[in-house]
Design an enzyme around this catalytic site. Sequence first.
Site, PDB file in Angstrom:
ATOM      1  N   GLU A  48      -1.705  31.155  33.690  1.00 54.63           N
ATOM      2  CA  GLU A  48      -3.159  31.086  33.885  1.00 54.63           C
ATOM      3  C   GLU A  48      -3.847  31.364  32.548  1.00 54.63           C
ATOM      4  O   GLU A  48      -3.458  32.269  31.814  1.00 54.63           O
ATOM      5  CB  GLU A  48      -3.581  32.140  34.922  1.00 54.63           C
ATOM      6  CG  GLU A  48      -5.072  32.120  35.209  1.00 54.63           C
ATOM      7  CD  GLU A  48      -5.467  33.049  36.355  1.00 54.63           C
ATOM      8  OE1 GLU A  48      -4.776  34.056  36.590  1.00 54.63           O
ATOM      9  OE2 GLU A  48      -6.489  32.749  37.006  1.00 54.63           O
ATOM     10  N   LYS A 127      -8.846  26.771  40.992  1.00 54.52           N
ATOM     11  CA  LYS A 127      -8.593  28.037  41.717  1.00 54.52           C
ATOM     12  C   LYS A 127      -9.562  28.138  42.890  1.00 54.52           C
ATOM     13  O   LYS A 127     -10.791  28.040  42.716  1.00 54.52           O
ATOM     14  CB  LYS A 127      -8.781  29.198  40.743  1.00 54.52           C
ATOM     15  CG  LYS A 127      -8.330  30.545  41.252  1.00 54.52           C
ATOM     16  CD  LYS A 127      -8.437  31.565  40.100  1.00 54.52           C
ATOM     17  CE  LYS A 127      -7.869  32.912  40.398  1.00 54.52           C
ATOM     18  NZ  LYS A 127      -7.859  33.780  39.213  1.00 54.52           N
ATOM     19  N   CYS A 169      -2.954  32.089  40.774  1.00 55.37           N
ATOM     20  CA  CYS A 169      -3.090  33.554  40.797  1.00 55.37           C
ATOM     21  C   CYS A 169      -3.585  34.122  42.126  1.00 55.37           C
ATOM     22  O   CYS A 169      -2.808  34.228  43.069  1.00 55.37           O
ATOM     23  CB  CYS A 169      -3.962  34.002  39.623  1.00 55.37           C
ATOM     24  SG  CYS A 169      -3.649  35.734  39.196  1.00 55.37           S
TER      25      CYS A 169
HETATM   26  N1  LIG Z   1      -6.130  37.525  38.314  1.00 57.16           N
HETATM   27  C1  LIG Z   1      -6.106  37.094  39.574  1.00 57.16           C
HETATM   28  O1  LIG Z   1      -6.628  36.064  39.893  1.00 57.16           O
HETATM   29  C2  LIG Z   1      -5.430  37.852  40.651  1.00 57.16           C
HETATM   30  C3  LIG Z   1      -4.914  39.205  40.439  1.00 57.16           C
HETATM   31  O2  LIG Z   1      -4.837  39.744  39.346  1.00 57.16           O
HETATM   32  C4  LIG Z   1      -4.502  39.906  41.656  1.00 57.16           C
HETATM   33  O3  LIG Z   1      -4.553  39.305  42.738  1.00 57.16           O
HETATM   34  O4  LIG Z   1      -4.119  41.061  41.573  1.00 57.16           O
END
Ligand SMILES: NC(=O)CC(=O)C(=O)O
Length: 297
Positions: A48, A127, A169
């Site tokens: 990401e 996302k 994520c």
């Molecule tokens: N950074 C994200 O999108 C998610 C995350 O860090 C988490 O779910 O914990």
Amino acid sequence: MSTLLKKNFKVGLIQLAAGSDKQKNLAKARGKILEAAKAGAQVIVLPECFNSPYGCQYFPDYAEPIEPSPPSEEQSPSWNMLSSAAKETNTYVVGASIPELSQDKKTYYNTAFVFNPKGELLATHRKTHLFDIDIPGKIKFIESDVLSAGNKVTIVDLPDYGKIGLAICYDVRFPEMAMVAARKGAFMLVYPGAFNTTTGPMHWTLQARARAMDNQVYVAMCSPARDTTSTYHAYGHSMVVNPNADVITELEEKEDIAYADIDGSKIDEIRKGVPLYTQRRFDVYPDVSAGKVRYEE
Ligand SMILES: NC(=O)CC(=O)C(=O)O
């Protein structure tokens, strides 16, 4: 010959730390794609936010417009680097993710791309669940201050291998997305993701193993490397989990590449032993039927 996977292959997850210099980030990502391909990876995943530090304050400065497609080198150097690296290495590249600026220049997204070995774009995923959390004394992060959310489950057919589910994520915390992709025939769920040093130790491995266990598929989680001089301390620990929910490869927190062999017969073996796929009772929970879901293949 396996039910879901046409051909076994090696996946490579590139755990890299992105700094403030976008050109350097892109050059580093390109070099790592070449390295992973040389080591035999046929599907290569980036983490990401690989062209930018991770943080709402950075997204507008690093965002690139990707529509109309294909964008020029000037509009989207990240898109063009991914496309040319995929072509040069003859691999599938999951280039995930970058901040995207919408065509009307009003909206930002967190967007991942999949390129085929000819350098052609196969799919994008924005996302869908934004990372808005507040754990007092530990971490507050409100992605929706800057970003807008995508609105679909993304299933990508890699013609040489089969279908993958792609999400980013925080999306991993929503088992519904994983379930839809798996019900639609994905053999692997791919999550570029930047958990942090609070949520990573709590949930990173659990999430990966849970999605693999529920769906009896491979799960690949690709993190940025940890940089303690940056404003966001990524967890690292990029990993691949097999359809039995075993972690088969895991990195530490520094820059590195994780490799794993993806074997279709393992999916068949696990599903034969614990036959969830023939035992589901959609008559009992009809609302979960994938027919009512917004998805794109
Ligand atoms: N950074 C994200 O999108 C998610 C995350 O860090 C988490 O779910 O914990």
